[in-house]
Scaffold this motif. Structure first.
Motif, short mmCIF file in Angstrom:
data_model
loop_
_atom_site.label_atom_id
_atom_site.label_comp_id
_atom_site.label_asym_id
_atom_site.label_seq_id
_atom_site.Cartn_x
_atom_site.Cartn_y
_atom_site.Cartn_z
N MET A 98 3.97 -0.53 -6.00
CA MET A 98 3.21 0.02 -4.88
C MET A 98 4.16 0.64 -3.86
O MET A 98 5.23 0.11 -3.58
N GLY A 99 3.72 1.76 -3.30
CA GLY A 99 4.45 2.34 -2.18
C GLY A 99 5.36 3.49 -2.57
O GLY A 99 5.61 3.74 -3.74
N GLU A 100 5.85 4.17 -1.54
CA GLU A 100 6.75 5.31 -1.72
C GLU A 100 8.13 4.87 -1.20
O GLU A 100 8.33 4.78 0.02
N PRO A 101 9.06 4.60 -2.11
CA PRO A 101 10.36 4.08 -1.70
C PRO A 101 11.07 4.96 -0.66
O PRO A 101 11.72 4.45 0.24
N THR A 153 9.99 8.86 -6.85
CA THR A 153 9.47 9.37 -5.59
C THR A 153 8.40 10.41 -5.86
O THR A 153 8.48 11.16 -6.83
N SER A 154 7.43 10.45 -4.95
CA SER A 154 6.38 11.46 -5.06
C SER A 154 6.90 12.82 -4.56
O SER A 154 6.17 13.80 -4.63
N GLY A 155 8.13 12.83 -4.05
CA GLY A 155 8.71 14.10 -3.62
C GLY A 155 8.85 14.19 -2.11
O GLY A 155 8.33 15.09 -1.46
N GLY A 181 0.83 -1.20 0.00
CA GLY A 181 0.00 0.00 0.00
C GLY A 181 0.86 1.25 0.00
O GLY A 181 2.07 1.19 -0.27
N CYS A 182 0.25 2.39 0.30
CA CYS A 182 1.01 3.64 0.32
C CYS A 182 0.26 4.67 1.18
O CYS A 182 -0.96 4.71 1.17
N ALA A 183 1.03 5.49 1.88
CA ALA A 183 0.42 6.48 2.77
C ALA A 183 0.31 7.86 2.15
O ALA A 183 -0.23 8.77 2.76
N VAL A 184 0.81 8.02 0.92
CA VAL A 184 0.96 9.39 0.40
C VAL A 184 -0.35 10.02 -0.09
O VAL A 184 -0.50 11.23 -0.08
N ASN A 185 -1.30 9.22 -0.48
CA ASN A 185 -2.63 9.76 -0.75
C ASN A 185 -2.78 10.63 -2.01
O ASN A 185 -3.54 11.59 -2.02
N CYS A 186 -2.04 10.29 -3.05
CA CYS A 186 -2.25 10.98 -4.32
C CYS A 186 -3.66 10.62 -4.81
O CYS A 186 -4.05 9.46 -4.78
N GLN A 187 -4.38 11.63 -5.24
CA GLN A 187 -5.81 11.46 -5.48
C GLN A 187 -6.15 10.58 -6.69
O GLN A 187 -7.25 10.06 -6.79
N PHE A 188 -5.19 10.44 -7.61
CA PHE A 188 -5.45 9.69 -8.85
C PHE A 188 -4.96 8.25 -8.77
O PHE A 188 -5.07 7.50 -9.73
N CYS A 189 -4.40 7.86 -7.62
CA CYS A 189 -3.66 6.58 -7.54
C CYS A 189 -4.44 5.52 -6.80
O CYS A 189 -4.95 5.75 -5.71
N LEU A 190 -4.51 4.34 -7.39
CA LEU A 190 -5.23 3.21 -6.81
C LEU A 190 -4.56 2.70 -5.54
O LEU A 190 -5.24 2.28 -4.61
N THR A 191 -3.23 2.70 -5.54
CA THR A 191 -2.51 2.19 -4.37
C THR A 191 -2.85 3.03 -3.14
O THR A 191 -2.94 2.52 -2.02
N ALA A 192 -3.06 4.33 -3.36
CA ALA A 192 -3.38 5.22 -2.24
C ALA A 192 -4.63 4.74 -1.50
O ALA A 192 -4.73 4.89 -0.28
N LYS A 193 -5.56 4.15 -2.25
CA LYS A 193 -6.82 3.69 -1.65
C LYS A 193 -6.61 2.58 -0.63
O LYS A 193 -7.47 2.30 0.19
FE1 SF4 Z 1 1.25 8.64 -4.66
FE2 SF4 Z 1 3.09 6.93 -5.58
FE3 SF4 Z 1 1.88 6.46 -3.25
FE4 SF4 Z 1 0.48 6.24 -5.48
S1 SF4 Z 1 2.22 4.98 -4.87
S2 SF4 Z 1 -0.17 7.28 -3.58
S3 SF4 Z 1 1.41 7.83 -6.74
S4 SF4 Z 1 3.20 8.19 -3.71
#
Ligand code: SF4
Ligand code: SAH
Length: 388
Positions: free
Chosen positions: A202-205, A234-236, A151-163
């Protein structure tokens, strides 16, 4: 969209303490309990990372007694296992890979890459040095897309993994293990076949920095994949970018910019409120680049959100102002359930790319691979778990 084709399910992950993922020092400490001959450490290292064994019994140079002592003490190889395979008409394979605790992540095999590797300094050789194109054709070329977190904690609005939210970090062994599981499946000969790795699953390295970099070191020093053939996205996460700048062994870097200004970016990537575009581009400046290396800006095109010509113009301004050697990878947004954006029109995508190119900004379109098998990252896991 056609139904995914499931062509396999795997055995249960092994139980025990995983040796895969350990560095030489740790392997040495463990072996000391069983044998005093130090060359065994090198044999174990080579078996795990070069021969890529899946069972302790496959460690050929080890006497049977040593193998059973190690097994009886509770150790196993502990590679994550390919639990499900989905094959696309275009040759792309997507896997759900299971870790020992049952957590699953997505990994993707793209036989011809996805175009993302173009123009960043890694595509300038044909393969092994001096080979003709006929010779090169005999070798496999592929890109493996690797996950760094469940999964991922970053919560980008367009990303399925964020869900999915973030369920847990992966260990170094689980990150490098995805690669080795896929290399084994395709019988890849590292050093002859040309393999690119992209840490874009998936995820934010950079929110799992230590394990991610540890995996990179295992893949370079152990498995033998050069770091110049690896790209991390990276998402930054600015502190991560800063640490990354001081690494001696490091992959290439891609920053998911996805917007030409902070206003649009904050809307689609709330993390922008923590580190804005100017701070991120400034952070990139500290990275010492290799010859011909370019940094990549990834830009997911969302219909009517960030795909207008004025967005392309503003993006050009950002690139120029930064003074950095950048290229832009345009990614057509992959739709998925529960995410309310639109795909961009094909002519809009072409016009966006043309504007960048005409303004002197190298721009490539990452080809959508395996769309028929739920290509959007996070989509496979979500659809499989939801039983859709
Ligand atoms: Fe954002 Fe990347 Fe995480 Fe998706 S995987 S929510 S794009 S940081
Ligand atoms: N977390 C990291 C790496 C994984 S995401 C990052 O965000 O950079 C890898 C890339 O896929 C990112 O550039 C992200 O913006 C993009 N992405 C995420 N969801 C997508 C979707 N539904 N369609 C197309 N690209 C997507």
């Amino acid at each position: 969209m056609t139904q995914p084709i499931q062509i396999g399910t795997a055995a249960q992950p092994q139980r025990g303490i995983a040796l895969f993922g350990m560095h030489r020092e740790r392997l040495g400490e463990i072996l000391l309990g069983f044998t005093l001959t130090s060359y065994r450490i090198q044999q174990l290292w080579q078996a795990l990372y070069q021969q890529r064994v899946t069972e302790i019994d496959e460690i050929a140079p080890f006497p049977v007694q040593l193998r059973s002592q190690i097994t009886e003490a509770g150790y196993c190889v502990g590679l994550p296992e390919i639990a499900q395979v989905f094959t696309s008409v275009d040759g792309t394979e997507r896997y759900l890979i299971a870790c020992a605790d049952g957590a699953t992540v997505e990994t993707v095999w793209m036989p011809e890459g996805d175009g993302g590797e173009q123009g960043d300094g890694s595509d300038d050789t044909a393969g092994a040095a001096g080979e003709s194109s006929a010779e090169a054709a005999r070798y496999l070329r592929a890109t493996i897309c690797v996950s760094s977190q469940v999964g991922c904690a970053v919560n980008c609005q367009f990303c399925l993994t964020a869900k999915l939210g973030v369920q847990r970090n992966l260990t170094a062994g689980e990150i490098a293990g995805q690669v080795v599981a896929v290399l084994n499946r395709h019988k890849v000969r590292v050093g002859r076949d040309r393999i690119n790795l992209v840490f874009m699953g998936m995820g934010e390295p950079f929110l799992n920095y230590d394990a991610f970099m540890d995996a990179v070191r295992l893949l370079v020093a152990g498995v033998g994949i050069p770091e110049s053939r690896m790209t991390v996205s990276t998402s930054g996460i600015l502190p991560g970018i800063e640490r990354f700048a001081s690494e001696t062994v490091r992959p290439k870097l891609a920053l998911s910019l996805n917007a030409p200004n902070d206003t649009i970016r904050a809307e689609i990537m709330p993390i922008t409120r923590k580190w804005n575009i100017a701070a991120l581009l400034d952070g990139l400046r500290a990275i010492p680049l290799r010859a011909r290396e370019r940094l990549t800006l990834e830009y997911v095109l969302l219909g009517d959100v960030n795909d207008r010509l004025q967005d392309a113009r503003e993006l050009v301004q950002q690139v120029r102002r930064s003074g950095l050697p950048l290229k832009v990878n345009l990614i057509v947004w992959n739709p998925g359930p529960g995410v309310a954006y639109q795909m961009p029109q094909p002519d809009t995508v072409a016009a966006f790319q043309q504007h960048l190119m005409a303004s002197g900004v190298p721009a490539y379109i990452r080809r959508p691979r395996g769309r028929d098998i739920y290509a959007a990252c996070g989509q496979l896991k979500r659809t499989t778990e939801a039983g859709e």
